[in-house]
Design an enzyme around this catalytic site. Structure first.
Site, PDB file in Angstrom:
ATOM      1  N   CYS A   1     -11.917   5.626 -29.035  1.00 52.94           N
ATOM      2  CA  CYS A   1     -13.128   6.388 -29.326  1.00 52.94           C
ATOM      3  C   CYS A   1     -14.029   6.530 -28.112  1.00 52.94           C
ATOM      4  O   CYS A   1     -15.157   6.009 -28.093  1.00 52.94           O
ATOM      5  CB  CYS A   1     -13.851   5.759 -30.496  1.00 52.94           C
ATOM      6  SG  CYS A   1     -12.889   6.008 -31.989  1.00 52.94           S
TER       7      CYS A   1
ATOM      8  N   TYR B   1      -9.016   5.770 -12.471  1.00 54.12           N
ATOM      9  CA  TYR B   1      -8.890   6.405 -11.152  1.00 54.12           C
ATOM     10  C   TYR B   1      -8.606   7.905 -11.245  1.00 54.12           C
ATOM     11  O   TYR B   1      -8.155   8.493 -10.256  1.00 54.12           O
ATOM     12  CB  TYR B   1      -7.721   5.779 -10.362  1.00 54.12           C
ATOM     13  CG  TYR B   1      -7.597   4.288 -10.396  1.00 54.12           C
ATOM     14  CD1 TYR B   1      -8.629   3.460  -9.955  1.00 54.12           C
ATOM     15  CD2 TYR B   1      -6.417   3.688 -10.835  1.00 54.12           C
ATOM     16  CE1 TYR B   1      -8.482   2.078  -9.967  1.00 54.12           C
ATOM     17  CE2 TYR B   1      -6.275   2.303 -10.848  1.00 54.12           C
ATOM     18  CZ  TYR B   1      -7.305   1.509 -10.418  1.00 54.12           C
ATOM     19  OH  TYR B   1      -7.148   0.154 -10.431  1.00 54.12           O
TER      20      TYR B   1
ATOM     21  N   GLY C   1       0.753  -1.241   0.000  1.00 52.07           N
ATOM     22  CA  GLY C   1       0.000   0.000   0.000  1.00 52.07           C
ATOM     23  C   GLY C   1       0.781   1.288   0.000  1.00 52.07           C
ATOM     24  O   GLY C   1       0.206   2.359  -0.215  1.00 52.07           O
TER      25      GLY C   1
HETATM   26  C1  LIG Z   1      -2.828  -4.916  -4.351  1.00 56.04           C
HETATM   27  C2  LIG Z   1      -2.375  -5.592  -3.131  1.00 56.04           C
HETATM   28  C3  LIG Z   1      -1.097  -5.354  -2.609  1.00 56.04           C
HETATM   29  C4  LIG Z   1      -0.133  -4.357  -3.214  1.00 56.04           C
HETATM   30  O1  LIG Z   1      -0.549  -3.048  -3.075  1.00 56.04           O
HETATM   31  P1  LIG Z   1       0.461  -1.869  -3.457  1.00 56.04           P
HETATM   32  O2  LIG Z   1      -0.331  -0.651  -3.191  1.00 56.04           O
HETATM   33  O3  LIG Z   1       0.793  -2.017  -4.897  1.00 56.04           O
HETATM   34  O4  LIG Z   1       1.651  -1.976  -2.582  1.00 56.04           O
HETATM   35  C5  LIG Z   1      -0.697  -6.064  -1.500  1.00 56.04           C
HETATM   36  N1  LIG Z   1      -1.532  -6.971  -0.898  1.00 56.04           N
HETATM   37  C6  LIG Z   1      -2.760  -7.214  -1.360  1.00 56.04           C
HETATM   38  C7  LIG Z   1      -3.602  -8.216  -0.671  1.00 56.04           C
HETATM   39  C8  LIG Z   1      -3.235  -6.533  -2.488  1.00 56.04           C
HETATM   40  O5  LIG Z   1      -4.457  -6.780  -2.937  1.00 56.04           O
END
Ligand SMILES: *Cc1c(COP(=O)(O)O)cnc(C)c1O
Length: 419
Positions: free
Chosen positions: A343, A318, A240
């Protein structure tokens, strides 16, 4: 820090001038830098220096290219996978089965069985019925699945709604209040070794506060589970961490994240698991494109490039910002909207933005396109599937071919009963 720099006025990927790649491979094309990828992998690991027991699994959904995965496998990274397809990719790239974590809210029974057959290291269970199914399948195979329970800590990650995953109303995990009972029941099932907890509250986080709040809740849950007699050896903190997309973005650094993690988890005495995606791959790639036309608009001109929303979906999905720079900038600027050939008006990369002045035939890149770029590409409008190139110093290689519209068409058929 990345290895896409200007030399003598020409943007390079490491030692390769981007015009050479455009000439040899054509555009649009994703270009990745191995040195940048390795640097990011090392920086993230170094940031966790004060975490004694750790496991890092690259979230391969953000960039599942086999060449990219092989680079990370050599860095000692495992994989966080969310489908049977990703599981096979991680293995094909040389990642060890025991270093693979299987996440995802909708794993099928077939995928659970596949994970067991492949001997993966951990299943992240999203709810009780999935855990029961996994236990049954494991028992039938006379094996034991290593598993953790994903909890939903109900925190607002403060990111785009479509990539927030840790609020109570999101589809992911079990409510943290319900977790002790569910954990207890799952831990009693033969075939399942419930060894810990997982969470992942969202992507492109630009503040550590929601992560810290979530980790603290999980810390209390771990203490409660231990008090109830459970053996908790693993906690998976998910991914994240955000990256800078705009020149003035300033997300927390891996070092700041690592320091926070070390502080909050100091007394947990578990193996901490991490699932970084974007922070590893985001800045390791650009999408190289050619300006097709510059067309007058009602206010500002449209810069029509040969990349489109099917190649890089994030702006359309997004409203994401990707920096756009000329490969050979003249120093002059213009204000324009940047659009692709598809398009629909959704095929807009930027509206009324001040950019390097470009003309028909010029090359430009969208920066920070190494994560959630090529992997989300489609062939919408019967365009080709975009290719990918990996650069290493002064060598480069196509690590994913352009798949021509004709090849896609060849997989279709007209029923002979339509006459
Ligand atoms: C998408 C995801 C990640 C990675 O998220 P990032 O923002 O790219 O670091 C890690 N764990 C799970 C369960 C995810 O769905």
């Amino acid at each position: 820090m990345d290895h896409f720099q200007y030399r003598d006025g020409v943007l390079h990927a490491e030692d390769i001038p981007l015009p050479r790649i455009a000439e040899e491979i054509g555009t649009p094309v994703y270009v990745y830098s191995r040195a940048t990828l390795e640097r990011h992998a090392q920086v993230f690991r170094d940031a966790l220096e004060d975490v004694p027991k750790k496991h890092i699994a690259f979230a391969i959904k953000c960039n599942p290219n086999l060449g990219v995965l092989r680079v990370l496998a050599r860095q000692g990274y495992g994989a966080d996978v969310v489908s049977g397809g990703e599981l096979e990719r991680a293995l094909a790239a040389g990642m060890a089965a025991e270093d693979i974590v299987f996440s995802g809210v909708g794993k099928t029974r077939a995928e659970l069985a596949q994970g067991l057959d492949r001997g993966i290291g951990q299943f992240n269970i999203e709810h009780e019925p999935e855990g029961i199914a996994l236990a049954e399948i494991a028992l039938a195979k006379e094996t034991t699945a290593q598993a953790v329970l994903r909890v939903n800590p109900d925190v607002d990650a403060g990111t785009h709604a479509k990539i927030s995953t840790g609020k109570a109303e999101n589809k992911f995990g079990v409510g943290i209040d319900a977790a002790p009972e569910i954990f207890d029941r799952l831990a009693g099932l033969p075939g399942l070794k419930m060894r810990g907890i997982a969470l992942h509250i969202g992507s492109q986080l630009t503040s550590l506060a929601p992560l810290e709040a979530a980790f603290e809740r999980v810390g209390r849950l771990v203490a409660d589970l231990r008090a109830a007699g459970h053996d908790i050896t693993h906690v998976d903190l998910g991914g994240g961490l955000g990256v800078p997309y705009r020149p003035d973005d300033d997300p927390p650094s891996p070092a700041e994240y690592g320091a926070m993690v070390a502080r909050v988890t100091k007394n947990w005495d578990v193996t901490l698991m991490f699932e970084p995606g974007r922070v590893i791959a985001g800045n390791t790639g650009v999408l190289l494109t050619e300006v097709l036309w510059v067309k007058p608009g009602a206010t500002n001109p449209f810069v029509i490039v040969d990349a489109a929303m099917n190649d890089l979906a994030r702006p359309a999905l997004y409203d994401a910002y990707h920096d756009f720079v000329a490969v050979e900038p003249t120093g002059e600027k213009m204000t324009a909207s940047i659009v692709g050939p598809v398009c629909e008006t959704g095929d807009t990369f930027a509206r009324d933005r001040t950019i390097d002045r470009v003309e028909s035939g010029d090359l430009a890149v969208f920066r920070t396109a190494g994560a959630y770029g090529a992997t989300m590409a489609s062939t919408y409008n019967s365009r080709s599937l975009v290719p990918e190139v990996l650069v290493d110093g002064d060598r480069s290689i196509v690590v994913a071919d352009r798949i021509a519209a004709g090849t896609i068409m060849a997989a279709e058929r007209v029923p002979d009963w339509i006459d």
